[in-house]
Design a protein around this motif. Structure first.
Motif, PDB file in Angstrom:
ATOM      1  N   ILE B 232       0.876  -1.179   0.000  1.00  0.00           N
ATOM      2  CA  ILE B 232       0.000   0.000   0.000  1.00  0.00           C
ATOM      3  C   ILE B 232       0.907   1.220   0.000  1.00  0.00           C
ATOM      4  CG2 ILE B 232      -1.740   1.292   1.313  1.00  0.00           C
ATOM      5  CD1 ILE B 232      -2.379  -1.491   2.684  1.00  0.00           C
ATOM      6  N   LEU B 233       0.641   2.166  -0.883  1.00  0.00           N
ATOM      7  CA  LEU B 233       1.434   3.393  -0.931  1.00  0.00           C
ATOM      8  C   LEU B 233       0.796   4.454  -0.042  1.00  0.00           C
ATOM      9  CD1 LEU B 233       1.883   3.389  -4.813  1.00  0.00           C
ATOM     10  CD2 LEU B 233       3.650   2.819  -3.133  1.00  0.00           C
ATOM     11  N   CYS B 234       1.607   5.293   0.580  1.00  0.00           N
ATOM     12  CA  CYS B 234       1.057   6.363   1.435  1.00  0.00           C
ATOM     13  C   CYS B 234       1.810   7.673   1.220  1.00  0.00           C
ATOM     14  CB  CYS B 234       1.120   5.949   2.908  1.00  0.00           C
ATOM     15  SG  CYS B 234       0.502   7.222   4.035  1.00  0.00           S
ATOM     16  N   GLU B 235       1.094   8.662   0.689  1.00  0.00           N
ATOM     17  CA  GLU B 235       1.659  10.013   0.517  1.00  0.00           C
ATOM     18  C   GLU B 235       1.498  10.767   1.833  1.00  0.00           C
ATOM     19  OE1 GLU B 235       3.206  12.233  -1.349  1.00  0.00           O
ATOM     20  OE2 GLU B 235       2.497  14.037  -0.339  1.00  0.00           O
ATOM     21  N   ARG B 236       2.598  11.394   2.312  1.00  0.00           N
ATOM     22  CA  ARG B 236       2.544  12.061   3.620  1.00  0.00           C
ATOM     23  C   ARG B 236       3.236  13.420   3.602  1.00  0.00           C
ATOM     24  NH1 ARG B 236       6.807  13.728   5.308  1.00  0.00           N
ATOM     25  NH2 ARG B 236       6.672  13.083   7.485  1.00  0.00           N
ATOM     26  N   SER B 262      -2.026  -0.081  -9.904  1.00  0.00           N
ATOM     27  CA  SER B 262      -3.298  -0.307  -9.213  1.00  0.00           C
ATOM     28  C   SER B 262      -3.075  -0.646  -7.748  1.00  0.00           C
ATOM     29  CB  SER B 262      -4.091  -1.416  -9.902  1.00  0.00           C
ATOM     30  OG  SER B 262      -3.494  -2.655  -9.635  1.00  0.00           O
ATOM     31  N   LEU B 263      -1.853  -0.505  -7.257  1.00  0.00           N
ATOM     32  CA  LEU B 263      -1.633  -0.655  -5.818  1.00  0.00           C
ATOM     33  C   LEU B 263      -2.482   0.385  -5.092  1.00  0.00           C
ATOM     34  CD1 LEU B 263       2.279  -0.994  -5.659  1.00  0.00           C
ATOM     35  CD2 LEU B 263       0.606  -2.834  -5.428  1.00  0.00           C
ATOM     36  N   PRO B 264      -3.050   0.035  -3.931  1.00  0.00           N
ATOM     37  CA  PRO B 264      -3.818   1.039  -3.193  1.00  0.00           C
ATOM     38  C   PRO B 264      -2.909   2.196  -2.768  1.00  0.00           C
ATOM     39  CG  PRO B 264      -4.133  -1.170  -2.256  1.00  0.00           C
ATOM     40  CD  PRO B 264      -3.023  -1.268  -3.250  1.00  0.00           C
ATOM     41  N   ILE B 265      -3.460   3.378  -2.739  1.00  0.00           N
ATOM     42  CA  ILE B 265      -2.684   4.552  -2.327  1.00  0.00           C
ATOM     43  C   ILE B 265      -3.505   5.395  -1.371  1.00  0.00           C
ATOM     44  CG2 ILE B 265      -3.289   5.632  -4.552  1.00  0.00           C
ATOM     45  CD1 ILE B 265      -0.653   7.242  -4.182  1.00  0.00           C
ATOM     46  N   ILE B 266      -2.920   5.682  -0.212  1.00  0.00           N
ATOM     47  CA  ILE B 266      -3.656   6.448   0.796  1.00  0.00           C
ATOM     48  C   ILE B 266      -2.889   7.725   1.138  1.00  0.00           C
ATOM     49  CG2 ILE B 266      -4.573   4.301   1.765  1.00  0.00           C
ATOM     50  CD1 ILE B 266      -2.777   4.859   4.231  1.00  0.00           C
ATOM     51  N   VAL B 267      -3.478   8.543   1.992  1.00  0.00           N
ATOM     52  CA  VAL B 267      -2.906   9.844   2.325  1.00  0.00           C
ATOM     53  C   VAL B 267      -2.873  10.014   3.843  1.00  0.00           C
ATOM     54  CG1 VAL B 267      -3.356  12.343   2.227  1.00  0.00           C
ATOM     55  CG2 VAL B 267      -3.552  10.954   0.162  1.00  0.00           C
ATOM     56  N   ASP B 268      -1.772  10.579   4.331  1.00  0.00           N
ATOM     57  CA  ASP B 268      -1.626  10.895   5.755  1.00  0.00           C
ATOM     58  C   ASP B 268      -1.633  12.410   5.914  1.00  0.00           C
ATOM     59  OD1 ASP B 268      -0.653  11.613   8.226  1.00  0.00           O
ATOM     60  OD2 ASP B 268       0.933  10.116   8.290  1.00  0.00           O
ATOM     61  N   PRO B 269      -2.805  12.996   6.145  1.00  0.00           N
ATOM     62  CA  PRO B 269      -2.844  14.461   6.253  1.00  0.00           C
ATOM     63  C   PRO B 269      -2.271  14.971   7.566  1.00  0.00           C
ATOM     64  CG  PRO B 269      -5.043  13.555   6.599  1.00  0.00           C
ATOM     65  CD  PRO B 269      -4.141  12.391   6.288  1.00  0.00           C
ATOM     66  N   SER B 270      -2.102  14.100   8.555  1.00  0.00           N
ATOM     67  CA  SER B 270      -1.591  14.549   9.856  1.00  0.00           C
ATOM     68  C   SER B 270      -0.121  14.969   9.734  1.00  0.00           C
ATOM     69  CB  SER B 270      -1.735  13.431  10.895  1.00  0.00           C
ATOM     70  OG  SER B 270      -3.054  12.938  10.934  1.00  0.00           O
ATOM     71  N   HIS B 271       0.725  14.060   9.218  1.00  0.00           N
ATOM     72  CA  HIS B 271       2.137  14.401   9.081  1.00  0.00           C
ATOM     73  C   HIS B 271       2.362  15.408   7.956  1.00  0.00           C
ATOM     74  CE1 HIS B 271       2.648  10.799  11.537  1.00  0.00           C
ATOM     75  NE2 HIS B 271       3.808  11.314  11.890  1.00  0.00           N
ATOM     76  N   ALA B 272       1.506  15.372   6.934  1.00  0.00           N
ATOM     77  CA  ALA B 272       1.695  16.273   5.802  1.00  0.00           C
ATOM     78  C   ALA B 272       1.561  17.726   6.235  1.00  0.00           C
ATOM     79  CB  ALA B 272       0.684  15.961   4.705  1.00  0.00           C
ATOM     80  N   THR B 273       0.509  18.008   7.025  1.00  0.00           N
ATOM     81  CA  THR B 273       0.266  19.405   7.374  1.00  0.00           C
ATOM     82  C   THR B 273       0.885  19.769   8.722  1.00  0.00           C
ATOM     83  OG1 THR B 273      -1.804  18.903   8.510  1.00  0.00           O
ATOM     84  CG2 THR B 273      -1.935  19.344   6.142  1.00  0.00           C
ATOM     85  N   GLY B 274       0.882  18.830   9.656  1.00  0.00           N
ATOM     86  CA  GLY B 274       1.411  19.139  10.983  1.00  0.00           C
ATOM     87  C   GLY B 274       0.561  20.144  11.739  1.00  0.00           C
ATOM     88  N   LYS B 275      -0.635  20.397  11.257  1.00  0.00           N
ATOM     89  CA  LYS B 275      -1.497  21.406  11.871  1.00  0.00           C
ATOM     90  C   LYS B 275      -2.903  20.842  11.954  1.00  0.00           C
ATOM     91  CE  LYS B 275       0.250  26.015  11.119  1.00  0.00           C
ATOM     92  NZ  LYS B 275       1.681  25.873  11.302  1.00  0.00           N
ATOM     93  N   GLU B 276      -3.383  20.732  13.146  1.00  0.00           N
ATOM     94  CA  GLU B 276      -4.685  20.115  13.411  1.00  0.00           C
ATOM     95  C   GLU B 276      -5.803  20.706  12.555  1.00  0.00           C
ATOM     96  OE1 GLU B 276      -6.678  22.340  15.570  1.00  0.00           O
ATOM     97  OE2 GLU B 276      -8.452  21.114  15.161  1.00  0.00           O
ATOM     98  N   GLU B 277      -5.783  22.019  12.356  1.00  0.00           N
ATOM     99  CA  GLU B 277      -6.910  22.657  11.662  1.00  0.00           C
ATOM    100  C   GLU B 277      -6.901  22.406  10.156  1.00  0.00           C
ATOM    101  OE1 GLU B 277      -4.371  24.265  12.960  1.00  0.00           O
ATOM    102  OE2 GLU B 277      -3.805  26.019  11.779  1.00  0.00           O
TER     103      GLU B 277
END
Lengths: 344, 344, 344, 344
Positions: B232-236, B262-277
């Motif tokens: 599984i790929l994860c963009e962060r 066609s490998l699944p790809i997900i996103v980690d918005p927590s580490h990407a932005t580092g900002k709760e809002e």
């Protein structure tokens, strides 16, 4: 350290933060800045685990005035002694590390080692384990290559440096090499840093092509805090938007690092530029700004190199760079001790 | 592949290049472009080791028209089945991975796991081994944390994901986790990629914050070519000049990767932005552009989190994101199958 | 130029592309590479407007083998003569441009100008119009500052360089300055480049902090193609993820640019590093890798400078840099002409 | 604001700093942090010219806790009214700006304008003056193109947006356009910002591909402080190491900017990705994270576009994006006002 508080806290909430800081033994001072109130910590907190402070509620962010790398910072006037009697760093003449990207034919390597020694190089480099972007590309000859390097050492007396990428490879390399190299792709591999930190070999730590100065010095701190004080830093170019060169050689950080630590710091113009014709001018620039050495890819016939051929230079070109280095080191030394500077 | 030759070669030299290419079984065609003559290789050379060509003399540079990642490319319409019967990737509804940055108190973790399960999360994340920039910062509770995760799995039935950074940690984690996470700092750690490639666990491969799409897909190719097809790929987020956010979330590459594999790809918005809002709007954007899932840091009281507190959200905020995800997935699905598109 | 075609074209579609290329007078050759068929254009197309080719249907992308900057490339062995008889570029000794960031008190400027002249500087710099990130920050004294610079020139005989940001400012500056400076923020301001290209003043073109080598040389091509051949290039640091220094000084591109053009190229270590203590080592590195000059911020009392105080140096420090430059230039010259090199 | 003092100052020196701050009418507080003593300024200093503080001696650096953009910050709940009665920004439905990169044949443009209007686009874009990296590439049809745009407006009623690069071009454009566009290459062209700030036209300000959020908002502050409150922000991708996409679309900054200002903010997925197949998913992501509109390159036959053909889409593809936008806006609106959120 300055703690910026969230906005609109009650006096009671601010008091709670103070109590938590006091329970950590810290002295704090309230500062009613606008729009956020801040708290200044008056103690030296460079090795205090950050989470002890950051997990206190009501904190918006922390501003560190000092980086947490006491071992890297305190290593004053350090020179690292090599097996062949040379000293690396401090005010010693620059050390030249040279050799092929990857170790291939044993005879070819030994011939090259004898050649570069005759031309004045001090350490032999050669890849046994090669980190390659594609799994289908040549990954190095492994143990065979290490044995070839060991043979080259016996014949030439040159200390050996080679890259390791795992604990297993460290074990394999220990009998053959004098310096363990951590490559740019493994600078953030903290388990590997601890591993080489527990060994008794000198470690050459390349800067990750995405690392800030702070991250790089903290990677060195990982090695040192595991018990190994013999760390050499190596700048080899960072990744930027500029694609004309393979990477962007960041010499300002070499000069900056020299002001933060006395660990030796060298430059690899081969990987930084990726272009044979730029290696000599960048080697000159590196020595001029105070680098303690150079790491250079040399191949008897660069056109036939198994990897990175466009950045390898010939032994003749190495001679030029060694001549440059010697004369520039003398010039710089003279300038550093001239009367003009003494007067100002 | 296009081979750009050095300038001013003799006919004999060019012929020599042709002979070498023929001896590799390749079909080549001469093209007299200016200022450099080029040679086109007419075969598919995507898994041919580059050095076999690049070490031929007289070559200035190679231009690849195709990337060497056949396994990543050919994995068509892939969905990865999870222990709890859910499927990850393809056209399945997005998977929500949630949990704390680091595992701390066992009771707290189990309570949180029950809570996020009730709110609709599918997989529990939690750090046992934490890669930290400073050696003096909290490094995770290790085996104890793994055991706590195992307990949480038994109680909740949620599959577990946790990060590993060395072969030794892989061995420790295997009995407790369903998905091995390769973090952003170890994407270039090819020895580790081979290691998890030899395991029978699904691997979540985070993009290094300095990696190009090509390097990321080749890192997946390392795992797959070692025998493990469940990646599984994860963009962060990537490292750029912008410092307002912790990293720069690169959603274009999510959309681009979906067109390459066609490998699944997900996103980690927590580490990407580092900002709760910013986590909720970026989670929405990720689902809208087709991400197969989200990985989100949740803490019962973010203010008291041991690390990365400024990017953790509360369980209530997670509920909002899960509601967003479900409704946006339906909307996107409807749009993808509307008549308008069918007609054009 | 290599044209990569879209996949799965019919023979008729490919023929259509050939007809369009022929109607442009170009000679093309079909190359059946995989997975995309390509067409090679055998002519030199460096100044052919790209859209004439790119608007032909069925084309996926163009790969240029040559950059479209004929004037910049052909300007061989160029040296620019200054009002005071000095020559800039080629193999002439490096030129030192020095002065305050912004012109403030007339008496102070004239005193400083006399001082730096006595210490060996060749050109006086001083900002009349200041590009500032915030509209509320000091924007320069404008025409008054230009008049002060004119006065300083009359008294000292030093040629003057000052930045302009609009056609209107060019008109104001012409009577007072010898060199018009295009700052880093206006390198992409093509209307301004054409404007200074129509003037008869030498132009110093700073690299934008986001510009590739190619974009920078094409900006110079804008000035030259408008009729002005006297262009000096100035590297002043690029924007990267590293924030320890204000920018990242890119000396590799200085060495690379010298191999692409004979236009003089200088270095501004003050803006590149933004740190007073790094200016001297970076000035040394710049000269060592072949820069034709330096541009340095000097202030009698840097602590009281109106802007960029942390990067200004004192006149005494300037003396050190001038001494460094002279001795390093001699050393480099000697190395460039030594027998060793002649032999290899 | 926090002032970090140089180390080892005497009490008298510190007192001198306090006197200077008092003479500026500021209230300051001493904080004895280690290793540097700091001074906190307790007043709001967001529009105080920085040099008034920074030129005080003995200061090492300033840490701003607040950015100097009061007009951008205070523009609450702003919506910009367009000529055709539509409102831009705030909670209004997203605005779609569409049209060709460059205006070419008048008939073709008018036909396209009628087509995109019928499909639901709100504003017509079209380049009259084209900033091109090479002086030999097509630079736009200038005044002729403006007249064509004016004609298209009369026929369709669509408001017109077009880029200007100099004061002279502003004058030429005023009679024909409703919105003046400042392109990415001119965001730092402060003289041009002041010029359009003095006009009575709405300004669309693209983020420079190298600009931080702070620099971008301060560029808007330049326009607003010159008297023009009608500013629309447009994110169009930043320059990073990733070259697969033309630029890296930075949607996190769109979400962040919405939390800093109520100025409308839109997204240009065409220039951001440079790849036709990524425009639709990125348009979806932009709307999902709250963008107030989209700017999209449309061409009746993208293959024949004079510039940027690989990023132009067809009118049919535009219909898809408009349908996506409408449905996603409704979904987002519903989610923003659902009970779930009201409860938490």
């Amino acid at each position: 350290m300055i703690i910026v508080l969230k906005t609109n806290l009650s006096n009671q909430e601010i008091e709670e933060v103070f109590h938590k800081l006091e329970s950590l033994g810290l002295t704090a001072q309230l500062v009613k800045t606008k729009p956020n109130t801040t708290i200044a910590i008056l103690d030296d907190v460079s090795t205090l685990p950050t989470h002890l402070i950051s997990q206190i509620p009501y904190i918006e962010k922390l501003i560190r005035l000092q980086l947490p790398n006491p071992l890297v910072k305190s290593s004053k006037n350090k020179a690292i002694k090599l097996a062949n009697g040379l000293s690396f760093g401090n005010n010693n003449p620059p050390i030249i590390i040279a050799g092929p990207c990857a170790v291939d034919e044993p005879n070819e390597l030994i011939e090259l080692a004898l050649d570069i020694k005759a031309r004045g190089a001090h350490i032999l480099r050669g890849g046994a384990f090669k980190p390659r972007t594609s799994p289908y590309d040549f990954q190095g000859h492994g143990l065979d290559a290490l044995k070839t390097l060991g043979e080259a050492k016996q014949i030439t007396g040159l200390p050996i440096i080679s890259e390791v990428m795992s604990a297993e490879q460290v074990d394999l390399a220990l009998p053959y090499v004098d310096i363990l190299q951590i490559g740019t792709r493994n600078m953030y591999n903290y388990e590997l840093l601890k591993e080489v930190g527990r060994s008794d070999k000198t470690v050459l730590l390349k800067r990750a092509f995405s690392a800030t100065l702070n991250e790089w010095l903290l990677a060195a701190e990982y090695i040192m805090s595991a018990g190994n004080e013999n760390v050499i830093l190596c700048e080899r170019g960072i990744r930027t938007f500029e694609t004309y060169t393979r990477n962007t050689l960041d010499l300002s950080i070499v000069a900056a690092a020299k002001r933060q630590t006395s660990l030796p710091i060298i430059v690899d113009p081969s990987h930084a530029t990726g272009k044979e014709e730029l290696i000599r001018p960048m080697a000159r620039a590196a020595i001029a700004c105070g680098a303690h050495g150079l790491m250079i890819e040399v191949h008897p016939q660069p056109d036939k190199s198994m990897s990175d051929k466009e950045q390898a230079i010939t032994p003749n070109q190495l001679s030029e760079i060694i001549a440059d280095t010697e004369m520039l080191y003398q010039t710089i030394n003279k300038l550093d001790h001239s009367e003009l500077i003494a007067l100002t």
